[in-house]
Design a protein around this motif. Sequence first.
Motif, PDB file in Angstrom:
ATOM      1  N   ILE A 110      73.687 -29.398 152.525  1.00  0.00           N
ATOM      2  CA  ILE A 110      72.759 -29.750 151.442  1.00  0.00           C
ATOM      3  C   ILE A 110      73.302 -29.281 150.101  1.00  0.00           C
ATOM      4  O   ILE A 110      73.273 -30.006 149.104  1.00  0.00           O
ATOM      5  CB  ILE A 110      71.367 -29.130 151.716  1.00  0.00           C
ATOM      6  N   VAL A 111      73.818 -28.053 150.073  1.00  0.00           N
ATOM      7  CA  VAL A 111      74.377 -27.505 148.837  1.00  0.00           C
ATOM      8  C   VAL A 111      75.705 -28.169 148.500  1.00  0.00           C
ATOM      9  O   VAL A 111      75.936 -28.594 147.361  1.00  0.00           O
ATOM     10  CB  VAL A 111      74.549 -25.982 148.954  1.00  0.00           C
ATOM     11  N   PHE A 112      76.580 -28.274 149.490  1.00  0.00           N
ATOM     12  CA  PHE A 112      77.906 -28.828 149.223  1.00  0.00           C
ATOM     13  C   PHE A 112      77.834 -30.265 148.716  1.00  0.00           C
ATOM     14  O   PHE A 112      78.578 -30.653 147.809  1.00  0.00           O
ATOM     15  CB  PHE A 112      78.765 -28.772 150.491  1.00  0.00           C
ATOM     16  N   ASP A 113      76.953 -31.068 149.303  1.00  0.00           N
ATOM     17  CA  ASP A 113      76.816 -32.464 148.869  1.00  0.00           C
ATOM     18  C   ASP A 113      76.387 -32.557 147.411  1.00  0.00           C
ATOM     19  O   ASP A 113      76.708 -33.530 146.718  1.00  0.00           O
ATOM     20  CB  ASP A 113      75.798 -33.200 149.746  1.00  0.00           C
ATOM     21  N   ALA A 114      75.676 -31.533 146.954  1.00  0.00           N
ATOM     22  CA  ALA A 114      75.152 -31.571 145.589  1.00  0.00           C
ATOM     23  C   ALA A 114      76.103 -30.980 144.551  1.00  0.00           C
ATOM     24  O   ALA A 114      76.030 -31.352 143.371  1.00  0.00           O
ATOM     25  CB  ALA A 114      73.818 -30.820 145.527  1.00  0.00           C
ATOM     26  N   VAL A 115      76.997 -30.078 144.963  1.00  0.00           N
ATOM     27  CA  VAL A 115      77.782 -29.354 143.953  1.00  0.00           C
ATOM     28  C   VAL A 115      79.294 -29.532 144.062  1.00  0.00           C
ATOM     29  O   VAL A 115      79.998 -29.373 143.057  1.00  0.00           O
ATOM     30  CB  VAL A 115      77.445 -27.838 143.983  1.00  0.00           C
ATOM     31  N   LYS A 133      81.217 -31.886 141.607  1.00  0.00           N
ATOM     32  CA  LYS A 133      80.197 -32.512 140.761  1.00  0.00           C
ATOM     33  C   LYS A 133      79.709 -31.517 139.709  1.00  0.00           C
ATOM     34  O   LYS A 133      80.023 -30.327 139.761  1.00  0.00           O
ATOM     35  CB  LYS A 133      79.018 -32.990 141.618  1.00  0.00           C
ATOM     36  N   GLN A 134      78.901 -32.016 138.787  1.00  0.00           N
ATOM     37  CA  GLN A 134      78.186 -31.176 137.850  1.00  0.00           C
ATOM     38  C   GLN A 134      76.699 -31.285 138.146  1.00  0.00           C
ATOM     39  O   GLN A 134      76.210 -32.333 138.568  1.00  0.00           O
ATOM     40  CB  GLN A 134      78.459 -31.590 136.409  1.00  0.00           C
ATOM     41  N   ILE A 135      75.984 -30.183 137.932  1.00  0.00           N
ATOM     42  CA  ILE A 135      74.551 -30.178 138.224  1.00  0.00           C
ATOM     43  C   ILE A 135      73.855 -29.289 137.201  1.00  0.00           C
ATOM     44  O   ILE A 135      74.395 -28.241 136.814  1.00  0.00           O
ATOM     45  CB  ILE A 135      74.298 -29.668 139.665  1.00  0.00           C
ATOM     46  N   ASP A 136      72.680 -29.710 136.734  1.00  0.00           N
ATOM     47  CA  ASP A 136      71.923 -28.852 135.822  1.00  0.00           C
ATOM     48  C   ASP A 136      71.038 -27.917 136.632  1.00  0.00           C
ATOM     49  O   ASP A 136      70.925 -28.026 137.859  1.00  0.00           O
ATOM     50  CB  ASP A 136      71.100 -29.679 134.827  1.00  0.00           C
ATOM     51  N   PHE A 137      70.413 -26.961 135.943  1.00  0.00           N
ATOM     52  CA  PHE A 137      69.651 -25.952 136.655  1.00  0.00           C
ATOM     53  C   PHE A 137      68.457 -26.551 137.387  1.00  0.00           C
ATOM     54  O   PHE A 137      68.141 -26.140 138.515  1.00  0.00           O
ATOM     55  CB  PHE A 137      69.170 -24.861 135.697  1.00  0.00           C
ATOM     56  N   GLU A 138      67.789 -27.520 136.777  1.00  0.00           N
ATOM     57  CA  GLU A 138      66.632 -28.132 137.447  1.00  0.00           C
ATOM     58  C   GLU A 138      67.058 -28.818 138.743  1.00  0.00           C
ATOM     59  O   GLU A 138      66.373 -28.726 139.776  1.00  0.00           O
ATOM     60  CB  GLU A 138      65.944 -29.139 136.510  1.00  0.00           C
ATOM     61  N   GLY A 139      68.186 -29.502 138.692  1.00  0.00           N
ATOM     62  CA  GLY A 139      68.690 -30.125 139.911  1.00  0.00           C
ATOM     63  C   GLY A 139      69.074 -29.088 140.960  1.00  0.00           C
ATOM     64  O   GLY A 139      68.813 -29.266 142.154  1.00  0.00           O
ATOM     65  N   PHE A 140      69.663 -27.994 140.471  1.00  0.00           N
ATOM     66  CA  PHE A 140      70.028 -26.919 141.394  1.00  0.00           C
ATOM     67  C   PHE A 140      68.796 -26.315 142.050  1.00  0.00           C
ATOM     68  O   PHE A 140      68.814 -26.005 143.259  1.00  0.00           O
ATOM     69  CB  PHE A 140      70.809 -25.829 140.659  1.00  0.00           C
TER      70      PHE A 140
END
Length: 230
Positions: free
Chosen positions: A203-208, A211-218
């Motif tokens: 779940i974490v790896f697919d998102a980060v 990639k770039q992610i903002d805090f709300e997405g994190f």
Amino acid sequence: MDAALLKLLQAVDTPTVCNAIEVAQGKRGFNDFTRGTMQCSAPGEAMVGYARTARIRAVTPPEEAPEVIKARRMAYYKYMAEGPRPGVAVVQDMDGEMAIGAYWGEVNTNIHKAFGLSGALTNGVMRDLGDLPEGFPVVAGSIGPSHGFVHVIDFDQSVEVFGMTVAPGALVHADQHGAVAIPEDVIPQLSDAIAALMRSEKIVFDAVKGKQIDFEGFEAVWAAFEAART
């Protein structure tokens, strides 16, 4: 050991096994792992097996008669050749931080591999890097050129390696990160725990990853990650 579990454990690293133990136990923190930095003859290669234990010394010559030392060494080899498989040699060097005797070199590693063991874990010394057999990693305290006065003191006793106590028959996993003794009551749950761990981390790896992610997405990703772990 179940063949599927063995194959799985051979494919994952020791930190994954440590995390999976916490998943199976439903809590953080346990004590059955090594402390400090160790040396590994084959980075990326893991050893898995039931511990065959022994203790050695090498700084000073043995005080017992040569025939006693020879008989004990052969009894040690007989012990290592027997027992459940897969097996791992877990050998405590009683010289500790002063250890100088490279017990694990080209000769001894090939002997133990021929016995069907899958690797060696020690706080002592290894040598002959580049000449050790494939499929028999050594995780050791240091590297050195000489075997000194190395001799077997005893075997089939509980030993301590880098702060980890290992009883004969304990299931050990070790690689370039160090080693862990898997609690017996966790073993039946280990496959499911590793699968659950990998699902939650994905779940974490697919998102980060990459990639770039903002805090709300994190925040949303982390909430999903924590929900998957419980």
